[in-house]
Design an enzyme around this catalytic site. Sequence first.
Site, PDB file in Angstrom:
ATOM      1  N   CYS B 144       0.804  -1.164   0.017  1.00 31.52           N
ATOM      2  CA  CYS B 144       0.041   0.056  -0.020  1.00 31.52           C
ATOM      3  C   CYS B 144       0.750   1.241  -0.027  1.00 31.52           C
ATOM      4  O   CYS B 144       0.305   2.485  -0.043  1.00 31.52           O
ATOM      5  CB  CYS B 144      -0.957  -0.176   1.170  1.00 31.52           C
ATOM      6  SG  CYS B 144      -1.895  -1.557   1.413  1.00 31.52           S
ATOM      7  N   HIS B 277      -2.457   7.998   5.983  1.00 30.95           N
ATOM      8  CA  HIS B 277      -2.810   6.996   5.299  1.00 30.95           C
ATOM      9  C   HIS B 277      -4.385   6.422   5.583  1.00 30.95           C
ATOM     10  O   HIS B 277      -5.061   6.166   4.723  1.00 30.95           O
ATOM     11  CB  HIS B 277      -2.036   5.663   5.747  1.00 30.95           C
ATOM     12  CG  HIS B 277      -1.954   4.625   4.867  1.00 30.95           C
ATOM     13  ND1 HIS B 277      -1.467   4.652   3.793  1.00 30.95           N
ATOM     14  CD2 HIS B 277      -2.245   3.163   5.383  1.00 30.95           C
ATOM     15  CE1 HIS B 277      -1.830   3.166   3.124  1.00 30.95           C
ATOM     16  NE2 HIS B 277      -2.160   2.438   4.208  1.00 30.95           N
ATOM     17  N   HIS B 314      -9.647   2.239  -0.294  1.00 26.55           N
ATOM     18  CA  HIS B 314      -8.211   1.957  -0.221  1.00 26.55           C
ATOM     19  C   HIS B 314      -8.047   1.528  -1.382  1.00 26.55           C
ATOM     20  O   HIS B 314      -8.116   0.460  -2.063  1.00 26.55           O
ATOM     21  CB  HIS B 314      -7.756   0.965   0.810  1.00 26.55           C
ATOM     22  CG  HIS B 314      -6.452   0.765   1.104  1.00 26.55           C
ATOM     23  ND1 HIS B 314      -5.578   1.398   0.369  1.00 26.55           N
ATOM     24  CD2 HIS B 314      -5.679   0.374   2.277  1.00 26.55           C
ATOM     25  CE1 HIS B 314      -4.253   1.049   0.753  1.00 26.55           C
ATOM     26  NE2 HIS B 314      -4.389   0.703   1.885  1.00 26.55           N
TER      27      HIS B 314
END
Lengths: 317, 387
Positions: B144, B277, B314
């Site tokens: 990620c 994040h 995400h």
Amino acid sequence: MTRRVVVTAAARADEGPGASADPSPVDLARLRRVDHYARTALLAGARALARAGVSRPASPDADAGVVVGSAWGCRGSILSHARSLLRGAEGADPPSPAVFAQTVHNSACGELAVAWNLGGVSEAILSGPTAGLEAILSASDRVRAGSAALVVAVGVDGADPALLPAWEAARRRFGARAPTFAGGGAALVLERPGRPGAAPLAAVADGTLLFEPDPVRARERLAAWLRAAGHPLGTLPLVLPSPDLDGCLDPGPLRRAGLAGEILGPEPPDGDAFGAAGALGAVRAVERIGRGGGACAVLVRDPEGPAAALVLTAAGG
Amino acid sequence: MRSVAVTGLGVVSAFGVGVEPFRAGLLANASAFAPARLFDPSPYLARQACEVPSVPPDPLGEVTERAHRLLLAAAGEALDGAEGTLAGERSAIVLGTTLGGNRAFTAWLAGEPWTDASELSSPARLLARRTGVAGPVQTVSVACASGAAAIAQAAGWIRSGRVDRALAGGFDALSEFVFSGFDSLRALSPGTVRPFDVRRDGLGLGEGAGCLLLESAEAAAARGARPLAWLRGAASAADAFHPTRPSPEGSGLARALAAALRDAGAEPSAVGFVSAHGTATRLNDRMEALGLASVFGERLRSLPVHSVKGAIGHTLGAAGAIEAALTVLVLSTGIVPPTAGFEEPDPECPLDVVAGAPRTLEAVPRFAASTSSAFAGTNAVLVLERA
């Protein structure tokens, strides 16, 4: 400000029980639980770190990091998860979280970071056959720029039996020149000079990455880069670890172009190690320098366009 | 060391194709979550995702892989008006992705012919051929944090003088492969995705791509390009805690953030915005708050923080690049969008999460940070400066 970068250890994953340094900080139970890719990277990286005399600090060291290069990465775990998904559609067991957790290509970085408390740079490069050499160049850049004091650079690709069908499918475009799938893993420890107890084996002189789909132009550009960097063409030993798939690095044309002295490779001799090839070649170059001093270059070509070059010199050079 | 200008942005998100729909969607406090349509989500606890409503076809008709078409659209926007500038040996392409063309790979497993779309590095090579880039072409994959790591790598090459220009970014497409994996980890929220909210119960998946055109100050000036922002610092750091669980104290993130600020020559007190994040999992958001607190101290309580993940999900390898684009927008306008899904603060995450409505900052901050934290413990942070 740029700094000098030295190689203080080189190791291969497959050195076997006679290897001079065991990767002692690695949890063997953990080693059994991870996939082939992470296990190979962990063995190569841990062996190199142990050989360099790097002890595991009590807490994560922000100045020490890991860069891994691979062409296929954790594709074995990806394959397992994808297959479980296909089977799940037929009513079988659902996907396993333990397998899914290993479907990220930086899993090898994470394993090494945990094993050795490497709290600095953490990077995985998945660029195809040049990836191992790219990992070394990236690690060298980090040390040279001062953002890390020590980086273990690993090139790895697993000869995981689960990958063979995928590799067979991918190789068809290279026809008869495609060699067997070998895989492998190797690592260098790169650092700034001066760590107490460290014994430099070689130094990183230069490196480059370029993109050139035409094999002849790619050869010319690599030659031009070596000349511009002032290396002694014609006598410079070359390690060519990857099988030559498009004629770019055929020894004949290289010699006719006045590029090569001694040519070593491929690495391993009986197959294609893909992303591990550059790192395996760099280990070979370090060994060559250890035997005869001077400089040695490693060249890797991806027939799709990328090419990478690394020049190592004697540690005192 | 040379300065790195951001001179182009491209974003593809569930709000649509382009920076403008992305910006407008965020400012409207909208959420793009809807029942997943790309696959049947009925076997799973969660059923929602943020899908890009209409992925543009490849203008040349060569590319069919969804993930790669997302990337091509974002790259095209980032290069709008700068076509041709990347040709030559002094330019680079660096892309980040988690799984790349994994749909092609799973299709092959199901019996379709093999294509090179399955190879993680194939879109970077494709873009190099189309743009004429003859310098370094690289693909990074740190889960990620991939998008941020790609931008950091490209910026490093420009700063060191290796290249003058680079197209950098990240991409990933939604697939059942990823959905089933996160479901198996029990990481998906069955309801509203609420980053940093006390009621948060998991993340929601999205897809997309983000690209930045980066140039040395000299290269940008030579073609009369106006910098949108400066990329001043970047760093990555490993948690070195556990192969899959994040460091509970956010120590890896804190190391990456501190190193990126040092790299930028910026004091923490000069940072006026953080694109976090903020996945909305219990562990991540708490870890992130602690990591940020260890660098910003008490000031964190009044430092505007945002997460895009309640709005567009995400987006995995795209997230760091899309969030870097958002950070550039905030530095350009001084307006921070609200964090979709956030309503009730969590005492364990004592952050100034911008929520409810956009906030116009009293003064456009000089520096802003974009943070990414990945599976396997990789953290990457970018520090940008207003132009």
